[in-house]
Design an enzyme around this catalytic site. Structure first.
Site, PDB file in Angstrom:
ATOM      1  CE  LYS A 115      -4.391  -2.171   1.875  1.00  0.00           C
ATOM      2  NZ  LYS A 115      -4.075  -3.321   1.452  1.00  0.00           N
ATOM      3  CG  HIS A 165     -14.007  -2.253   6.939  1.00  0.00           C
ATOM      4  ND1 HIS A 165     -13.796  -0.383   6.840  1.00  0.00           N
ATOM      5  CD2 HIS A 165     -13.363  -1.562   8.411  1.00  0.00           C
ATOM      6  CE1 HIS A 165     -14.255   0.270   7.660  1.00  0.00           C
ATOM      7  NE2 HIS A 165     -13.757  -0.691   8.603  1.00  0.00           N
ATOM      8  NE  ARG A 207      -6.437 -10.375  -4.567  1.00  0.00           N
ATOM      9  CZ  ARG A 207      -7.493  -9.845  -4.671  1.00  0.00           C
ATOM     10  NH1 ARG A 207      -8.765  -9.796  -5.273  1.00  0.00           N
ATOM     11  NH2 ARG A 207      -8.258  -8.165  -3.704  1.00  0.00           N
TER      12      ARG A 207
END
Length: 534
Positions: free
Chosen positions: A132, A251, A308
């Site tokens: 990230k 989330h 992916r």
């Protein structure tokens, strides 16, 4: 736009296509890849743990090989075993699916060392874009806006307060190696900072083996919108429009659709160009997804890139007529992209529901067990991607997703109507599913008008708990009571499980072991997205 299904199905004369593909995964995504292999005309090889010996992906494959014990750490997560099967079976390519080892650069490197083509990006691209913090640097250098916050991990807890004050409250702490909401904490005021840091770091360490955190400014009621990108080995890149993923529980994505209800041609062009810039800067190949947060003024901010195929890829397939899995295989074999950006057009609306073996009316309590009866929907515009059948026992060792139900319509109203009809037709006996939750969501006015945001479903569920009172008017809207109820349900389940298995003696230790199950602990507290994902 040309008929891309025809173009993708045609092999280039100078392309050497694979003979046999190993599918290093399980469940519905393994079934999806087996079917893509059949469409192309190549042999599909699958692997299975002891718990999956009778699974559908095993039955549909041309060849299937055991990996050993049921725990994923002893089967699906062991690279040496996966590569060993690929060598033994004579596979010349490997598709990782999503979850498990799909974003692990070590698997891609092991494939290269063994002469097996990895159907995905290079390990270098995976490392750069899968991190990230590294991806945020890449986005910044490419001129793509990011959420205000830190680009580097926060090394010392002593620096936390100073950094937080410079960013401003509320803010969100996030795990550097995270995903699926693990290692994430919302911090509304400085007094909550230290406790949130400890909790998020500990959770990240347990989930990913990496407790590093960074922080971002909290955006009020943002939308989660992602862009599907494709890159080939010849330097060509395209995007296939967006997917709206704002309906999430803790989330974890629950419903996805394409196109987004808030999208304009100008915003789609800008976000698509930004996604392609990031993929190009990272020298990305194959299919990937660039995720953004979008605020109320339609400002968008780069969030992360998933290196992916996504769980929700069918909605893009439905509105573009592109078979993404087959295209992944073509790209990995060296074929150029069969169409340019100008050829891409979105037609109609597609909406997907993730169907899980759980009871939404009982705090999303897990529901493993034998499927005694199964009735699946059909009719115009309906697609069901799953990996189950009547008589199969849903194991409790893995992610509880049974499959994905997708509806297509000429517009959003028709897609919603078809999905509601399909949900009424869908039936699984012997276990509980979350189908009733989707019926309630699709009937909600906010969903029907597209007025959703990333915490909308959590607010919606709390509103139901409060007997329909407005969440904003209630002092219980922080969700602590709901979390306590869910924790109590988990503990009660542990007691029941121990009693059913005749446990005695040190019950506390047995409960701890039971709660250590990835499904029962993490899956209950967060609706497990990624699949066996991540």
């Amino acid at each position: 736009m040309p008929d891309q299904r025809v173009r993708i199905s045609r092999l280039s004369a100078d392309t050497k296509m694979f003979r046999k593909i190993l599918i290093a995964n399980r469940g519905e995504i393994a079934v999806r890849i087996v079917r893509a292999c059949r469409d192309i005309g190549m042999r599909a090889v699958t692997v299975y743990s002891d718990a999956d010996r009778a699974s559908l992906h095993v039955q549909l494959a041309d060849e299937a090989y055991p990996l050993g014990p049921s725990p994923s750490r002893e089967s699906y997560l062991v690279i040496e075993k996966i590569i060993g099967v690929a060598r033994y079976a004579g596979c010349d390519a490997l598709h990782p699916g999503y979850g498990f080892l799909a974003e692990n650069p070590a698997l891609a490197r092991a494939c290269a060392d063994s002469g097996v083509t990895f159907i995905g990006p290079s390990p270098e691209a995976m490392e750069q874009l899968g991190s990230k913090t590294a991806a945020r640097y890449l986005a910044r250098d490419a001129g793509v806006p990011t959420v205000p916050g830190t680009l580097d991990p926060i090394e010392r807890s002593e620096d936390l307060s100073k950094i937080a004050q410079s960013v401003g409250f509320p803010l969100v702490l996030k795990a550097v190696a995270g995903g699926g909401g693990k290692g994430m904490r919302l911090v509304e005021r400085e007094a909550e900072l230290d406790a949130a840091w400890r909790d998020a770091s500990s959770e990240a360490q347990n989930a990913f083996g990496d407790g590093q955190l960074y922080l971002e400014k909290y955006l009020f009621r943002p939308r989660h919108i992602e862009i599907q990108v494709l890159g080939d080995q010849h330097g060509h890149f395209v995007h296939l429009g967006e997917r709206e993923c704002s309906v999430q529980r803790r989330h974890q994505k629950v419903i996805e659709e394409s196109p987004s209800p808030i999208m304009t041609p100008e915003l789609r062009h800008a976000m698509g160009e930004a996604a392609v810039k990031i993929a190009r800067a990272g020298r990305y190949t194959n299919a990937g997804t660039v995720e953004f947060l979008v605020d109320a003024e339609r400002n968008f901010y780069f969030l992360e890139m998933n290196t992916r195929i996504q769980v929700e890829h069918p909605v893009t397939e439905m509105v573009t007529s592109v078979d993404l899995v087959k295209l992944q295989i073509r790209i990995a074999a060296g074929e150029p992209l069969p169409f340019a950006q100008r050829d891409v057009a979105l037609r109609g609306q597609a909406i997907e529901c993730r169907i899980y073996a759980e009871d939404p009316d009982n705090n999303f309590f897990p529901s493993p067990g034998k499927i005694r009866e199964r009735r699946v929907p059909s009719g115009p515009g309906i697609r069901l991607d799953d990996g189950v059948y009547a008589g199969w026992t849903v194991p409790n060792e893995y992610d509880p997703m049974l499959g994905k139900l997708i509806a297509w319509g000429s517009d959003r109203e028709e897609a919603i109507a078809r999905l509601r009809r399909a949900l009424d037709e869908y039936y699984v006996g012997g276990i509980k599913t979350n189908v009733s939750l989707f019926r309630r969501i699709l009937a909600a006015r906010d969903f029907q008008t597209g007025a959703v945001y990333t915490s909308w479903l959590d607010d919606f569920l709390r509103g139901e708990k409060l007997n329909g009172r407005e969440v904003a008017d209630s002092p219980a809207c922080d969700g602590s009571a709901l979390r306590a109820a869910e924790d109590a349900a988990i503990f009660a389940a542990a007691l029941w499980h121990m009693s059913q298995n005749g446990a005695s003696g040190k019950l506390e230790g047995n409960i701890s072991a039971w709660l250590g199950s990835r499904w029962k602990l993490e899956g209950r507290r967060q609706q497990v997205d990624h699949e066996p994902e991540r």
